[in-house]
Enzyme design. Sequence first.
Site, PDB file in Angstrom:
ATOM      1  N   ARG A 101      33.946   8.391  47.466  1.00 36.19           N
ATOM      2  CA  ARG A 101      33.776   9.504  48.408  1.00 36.19           C
ATOM      3  C   ARG A 101      34.731   9.414  49.593  1.00 36.19           C
ATOM      4  O   ARG A 101      34.862  10.373  50.355  1.00 36.19           O
ATOM      5  CB  ARG A 101      32.327   9.571  48.886  1.00 36.19           C
ATOM      6  N   HIS A 160      39.589   5.358  41.909  1.00 35.24           N
ATOM      7  CA  HIS A 160      39.181   5.319  43.315  1.00 35.24           C
ATOM      8  C   HIS A 160      39.515   3.989  43.985  1.00 35.24           C
ATOM      9  O   HIS A 160      38.938   3.641  45.010  1.00 35.24           O
ATOM     10  CB  HIS A 160      37.700   5.616  43.437  1.00 35.24           C
ATOM     11  N   LYS A 212      12.990   9.728  75.835  1.00 34.03           N
ATOM     12  CA  LYS A 212      13.724  10.292  74.692  1.00 34.03           C
ATOM     13  C   LYS A 212      12.812  11.112  73.795  1.00 34.03           C
ATOM     14  O   LYS A 212      11.833  10.622  73.265  1.00 34.03           O
ATOM     15  CB  LYS A 212      14.375   9.174  73.867  1.00 34.03           C
ATOM     16  N   PRO A 253      26.034   0.569  51.716  1.00 36.76           N
ATOM     17  CA  PRO A 253      26.126  -0.369  52.815  1.00 36.76           C
ATOM     18  C   PRO A 253      25.378  -0.025  54.088  1.00 36.76           C
ATOM     19  O   PRO A 253      25.755   0.897  54.802  1.00 36.76           O
ATOM     20  CB  PRO A 253      27.622  -0.400  53.099  1.00 36.76           C
ATOM     21  N   GLU A 254      24.364  -0.777  54.367  1.00 33.08           N
ATOM     22  CA  GLU A 254      23.848  -0.873  55.730  1.00 33.08           C
ATOM     23  C   GLU A 254      24.121  -2.305  56.156  1.00 33.08           C
ATOM     24  O   GLU A 254      24.832  -3.028  55.458  1.00 33.08           O
ATOM     25  CB  GLU A 254      22.346  -0.540  55.764  1.00 33.08           C
TER      26      GLU A 254
END
Length: 297
Positions: free
Chosen positions: A128, A109, A171, A2-3
């Site tokens: 995870r 899971h 930066k 997932p992004e």
Amino acid sequence: MPELPEVETVMRGLEPALVGQTIVEAEIRRPNLRFPFPERFADKLIGRTIVRLERRAKYILAFLDDDTVWLSHLGMTGRFTVFADGENSRNLAEFYFQPGSEDAGQGKHDHVVLSLNNRIKIVYTDPRRFGVMDHFPASDVVSHKLLANLGIEPLGNELNAAYLAEKFLGKKAPLKATLLDQKYIAGLGNIYVCEALFRAGLSPTRKSSTLSNRGKPTAKGEKLVQTIRACLNEAILAGGSTLSDYADANGNEGSFQQRFDVYDREKLPCHKDGCTGTVKRLVQSGRSTFYCPKCQK
DNA sequence: CGGGACTCCTGCCAGC
DNA sequence: TGCTGGCAGGAGTCCC
């Protein structure tokens, strides 16, 4: 998985099954994911009707009818599966749905199982356990610890070359690292940062400040804004990217991974027209970066 | 303070 | 065939 595009895809898949429905059962099968579940989490969900879903960065927010929010983050391996039987699945998009079955949610899971009054079951699976769930008053959305420091949405109007010029001024961190930092732009992850930098012809190792001309916008920044948007929008249209399907979902999987130019393409030829370069992998702040040293400067 | 390393956890896969 | 090390879509926390 997932992004931003994947989370958006998941949310859109959940919407028709969840919105307007009431949670009649909630089974929390372990004490925590990345963080402990809220106290009496199941009790807080049972009896509530889901009013609407929203995505913020990589978080899914479910607004409930008692002015509270059920928040979810999928971490690296979290996924929702919707189990619907033949009758109630007919009116729903085919996307992401599995036939209803007695052992829905019984996998090793499968950590959270919700039953809705439309006889649909929602199962959250996360090997995870880097995912997160929380529950809090809707009035806390702005101040919530996990949400308060998020930067702008990359698909909103706030993302433009002027924003980059202002935030990246001075930066020194590599551009790749800054784009991954959710406090500037929220929702980008490793894949889409690599892909957007490739399309923009920008090296992941260049200093972030090079997209700022003493605080003023730059052409490079403008280009990057365009490629970020393009990557995300294309990925959403493709249903996101699917990198592994060990959960064996029946539903459609995303296909954007077939269009990666650099991600996971180490040692393969650069896709850019006329470029004879080879995709290289390097590690930046502990994470793989894929790029073409020849055409990304 | 900014920047980077480390950490959580499980599964998979390449290489020996 | 079986073990081992490295790596994986995230991101909070700690340390210099």
